[in-house]
Design an enzyme around this catalytic site. Structure first.
Site, PDB file in Angstrom:
ATOM      1  NE  ARG A  84      -3.805   2.431   2.945  1.00 55.11           N
ATOM      2  CZ  ARG A  84      -4.017   2.959   3.768  1.00 55.11           C
ATOM      3  NH1 ARG A  84      -3.422   3.192   4.667  1.00 55.11           N
ATOM      4  NH2 ARG A  84      -4.141   4.461   3.495  1.00 55.11           N
ATOM      5  CG  HIS A 128      -1.590   8.788   2.788  1.00 59.34           C
ATOM      6  ND1 HIS A 128      -1.480   7.282   3.180  1.00 59.34           N
ATOM      7  CD2 HIS A 128      -1.157   9.460   3.890  1.00 59.34           C
ATOM      8  CE1 HIS A 128      -0.766   7.378   4.630  1.00 59.34           C
ATOM      9  NE2 HIS A 128      -0.932   8.733   5.427  1.00 59.34           N
ATOM     10  CD  GLU A 171      -5.051   6.979   9.759  1.00 59.54           C
ATOM     11  OE1 GLU A 171      -4.334   8.524  10.068  1.00 59.54           O
ATOM     12  OE2 GLU A 171      -4.403   6.619  10.072  1.00 59.54           O
ATOM     13  CG  ASN A 297      -5.474   3.287   8.378  1.00 62.18           C
ATOM     14  OD1 ASN A 297      -5.547   2.667   7.367  1.00 62.18           O
ATOM     15  ND2 ASN A 297      -4.951   5.498   7.611  1.00 62.18           N
ATOM     16  CE1 TYR A 299      -0.359   2.531  13.178  1.00 59.48           C
ATOM     17  CE2 TYR A 299      -2.175   3.939  12.200  1.00 59.48           C
ATOM     18  CZ  TYR A 299      -0.891   3.718  12.606  1.00 59.48           C
ATOM     19  OH  TYR A 299      -0.050   3.897  11.048  1.00 59.48           O
ATOM     20  CD  GLU A 371      -1.829   3.889   8.216  1.00 55.26           C
ATOM     21  OE1 GLU A 371      -1.454   4.225   8.930  1.00 55.26           O
ATOM     22  OE2 GLU A 371      -2.366   5.007   6.645  1.00 55.26           O
TER      23      GLU A 371
HETATM   24  C1  PNW Z   1      -1.423   7.769  10.519  1.00 56.03           C
HETATM   25  N1  PNW Z   1      -4.019  10.883  15.345  1.00 56.03           N
HETATM   26  O1  PNW Z   1      -1.904   8.833  10.863  1.00 56.03           O
HETATM   27  C2  PNW Z   1      -1.163   7.518   8.976  1.00 56.03           C
HETATM   28  O2  PNW Z   1      -1.797   7.399   7.539  1.00 56.03           O
HETATM   29  C3  PNW Z   1       0.238   7.707   8.823  1.00 56.03           C
HETATM   30  O3  PNW Z   1       0.832   8.727   7.420  1.00 56.03           O
HETATM   31  C4  PNW Z   1       0.732   7.642  10.135  1.00 56.03           C
HETATM   32  O4  PNW Z   1       2.370   7.761   9.471  1.00 56.03           O
HETATM   33  C5  PNW Z   1       0.573   7.032  11.019  1.00 56.03           C
HETATM   34  O5  PNW Z   1      -0.592   6.857  10.985  1.00 56.03           O
HETATM   35  C6  PNW Z   1       1.338   7.144  12.250  1.00 56.03           C
HETATM   36  O6  PNW Z   1       1.322   8.578  13.104  1.00 56.03           O
HETATM   37  C7  PNW Z   1      -1.783   8.998  12.569  1.00 56.03           C
HETATM   38  O7  PNW Z   1      -3.477  11.718  16.715  1.00 56.03           O
HETATM   39  C8  PNW Z   1      -1.385  10.263  12.958  1.00 56.03           C
HETATM   40  O8  PNW Z   1      -4.800   9.947  15.984  1.00 56.03           O
HETATM   41  C9  PNW Z   1      -1.996  11.554  14.269  1.00 56.03           C
HETATM   42  C10 PNW Z   1      -3.175   9.859  14.470  1.00 56.03           C
HETATM   43  C11 PNW Z   1      -3.747   8.901  13.832  1.00 56.03           C
HETATM   44  C12 PNW Z   1      -2.950   8.476  12.697  1.00 56.03           C
END
Ligand code: PNW
Length: 472
Positions: A84, A128, A171, A297, A299, A371
């Site tokens: 991706r 992106h 996102e 995505n 985290y 992601e």
């Molecule tokens: C994503 N938050 O970004 C993006 O898709 C990527 O480009 C980035 O490198 C990756 O996650 C890691 O950060 C985010 O603040 C940035 O919740 C900020 C947030 C979530 C995702």
């Protein structure tokens, strides 16, 4: 509440689960002034003093624009079957609208050919975050949605013979909330109303691009990559359970419900009233049914409560984007689990719950984890290549993803680790490292970390189990 019945064909026939890695154009390509590329809002944002932690920018990044062959060799070594990446709109149409830049098109032609020659399926994202500066007014303007659809069509025409899975937007929550609400991302606006307006035009951009795709008769599927962290009720009270549900609707539901129903989540409408734009009846038709698959995505996880926990809870970007007044949800991090230097808690079971929530709400559509990944631990590491925490993160999160598929029958089609390389981590500059491979703008050598091997093993084990019929 279930919003949709299954719309897509099931993944029948010999099973193909895509193992992949993810990157984005601005974060890895560098060469921002090469071959006629136009400027983007991130070039502008980086040039504003104090916006990026280390004063970094995208000028060199990983120099992927020139070293993409090497990076594809590494993908091949990793054993992934999918990659991706994102296409840079300002490389393709430097001013955002109007003339196409043949050199930009050529770059992605070479990239696609090289991927395919190596047996790696491309999963390009059309947007992106690197909006051409020429799109004046950015996502606050409806014309930007039309400009996006025109750019998307250029990509479908140029690359559609080799691409079978398109992702429109990455996102949109981040674009809207972090870009227009908190101002920590480009274009750096801070306004309580703007995120909803920007979000509205992002959704229309998705819808218009999907219409171009379907009317154009291109082969393949098109979807979107929306982000969402899991929200677990802090207590088992009805109030906290509602709060968690509300938070998920304000996060994933905001950019996903309209693709199934043509409407925003009911809780958003009720709480925001006229601050949330309305879709016209033709826009509802445009959006309804506009995703062949969903990307997630994901985290981290936080506890959600209907009332402020002692200490106040989290209202920051990693939480609910500071939009506490709109949601009335208070977030607190889970106790006792590891945290990364982004401040994100490592909670693998959150991914399984998140996938089940999506499957339930949207009628079990095909889903890709587009992601998932981690930066280094908050406690730091002494050797950048010795990233044991990343290895355990990937083990644990992929186990949960596969459990969602096998035990909960989520129609999960693939998993993409973020990210292949250490890269330009937006506001954090080069100070946060998500890569399986070490790389810095000062030392462009690619050095695989321990986690590169671990992920390679996970993929290999899956394949062996598959052959032996051991994956349910
Ligand atoms: C994503 N938050 O970004 C993006 O898709 C990527 O480009 C980035 O490198 C990756 O996650 C890691 O950060 C985010 O603040 C940035 O919740 C900020 C947030 C979530 C995702």
């Amino acid at each position: 509440m279930r919003l949709a019945e299954t719309t897509a064909k099931k993944n029948d026939g010999p099973e193909r689960f895509v193992w992949g890695a993810a990157t984005s154009a601005f974060q890895i390509e560098g060469a921002t002034a090469a071959d006629g590329r136009g400027r983007s809002i991130w070039d502008d944002f980086c040039a504003r003093p104090g916006r990026i932690l280390d004063g970094g920018d995208g000028a060199i990044a990983c120099d992927h624009y020139r070293r993409y062959r090497k990076d594809i060799r590494l993908l091949k070594e990793l054993g992934v079957t999918g990659y991706r990446f994102s296409i840079s709109w300002p490389r393709i149409i430097p001013d955002g609208v109007g003339n196409v830049n043949p050199a930009g098109v050529d770059f992605y032609n070479r990239l696609l050919d090289e991927l395919i020659a190596n047996g790696i399926e491309p999963f390009p994202t059309l947007y992106h975050w690197d909006l051409p500066t020429g799109c004046r007014g950015g996502w606050l303007e409806p014309v930007t949605a039309e400009a996006f659809a025109a750019y998307a069509k250029v990509c479908f025409d140029a690359f559609g013979d080799r691409v079978k899975h398109w992702i429109t937007l990455n996102e949109s929550w981040c674009s809207a909330v972090l870009g227009y609400g908190l101002g920590v991302f480009a274009p750096g606006m801070t306004d309580p109303e703007m995120p909803y307006r920007a979000g509205h035009h992002l959704l229309l951009a998705h819808g218009l691009a999907v219409r171009e795709f379907r009317n154009g008769g291109y082969a393949g599927e098109i979807g979107i990559a929306n982000n969402c962290d899991w929200r677990e009720p802090l207590t088992d009270t009805a109030a906290d359970r509602d709060a968690a549900e509300r938070a998920l609707q304000f996060f994933y539901g905001w950019f996903t419900d309209p693709l199934f129903t043509g409407e925003y989540p009911e809780t958003m409408r009720r709480r925001l009233g006229g601050r949330l734009p309305e879709f016209s009846s033709s826009e509802k038709v445009l959006l309804t049914g506009s995703a062949d698959f969903l990307g997630l995505n994901h985290y981290t996880t936080m506890y959600a409560s209907d009332s402020p926990p002692p200490g106040g809870g989290d209202t920051t970007a990693s939480g609910n984007g500071g939009m506490i007044d709109d949601q009335q949800v208070w977030l607190s991090p889970p106790d006792g689990c590891a945290k990364t230097d982004m401040g994100w808690a490592v909670v693998p079971w959150g991914l399984r719950n998140m996938l089940r929530w999506i499957a339930e709400r949207y009628g079990n559509p095909p889903i890709y984890v587009t992601e998932n990944g981690c930066s280094d631990p908050i406690t730091g590491i002494s050797d950048p290549l010795e990233d044991a925490a990343r290895s355990s993160f990937i083990r644990a999160y992929t186990r949960e993803a596969l459990a969602a598929k096998t035990d909960s029958h989520v129609d999960l089609r693939g998993y993409f680790y973020w990210s292949l390389l250490d890269n330009f981590e937006w506001t954090s500059g080069y100070q946060r490292h998500f890569g399986l491979i070490r790389c810095t703008p000062d030392d462009l050598r690619r050095r695989p970390k321990k986690s590169f091997d671990e992920y390679r093993k996970i993929i290999e084990e899956y394949r062996v189990n598959q052959k032996e019929g051991k994956n349910k």
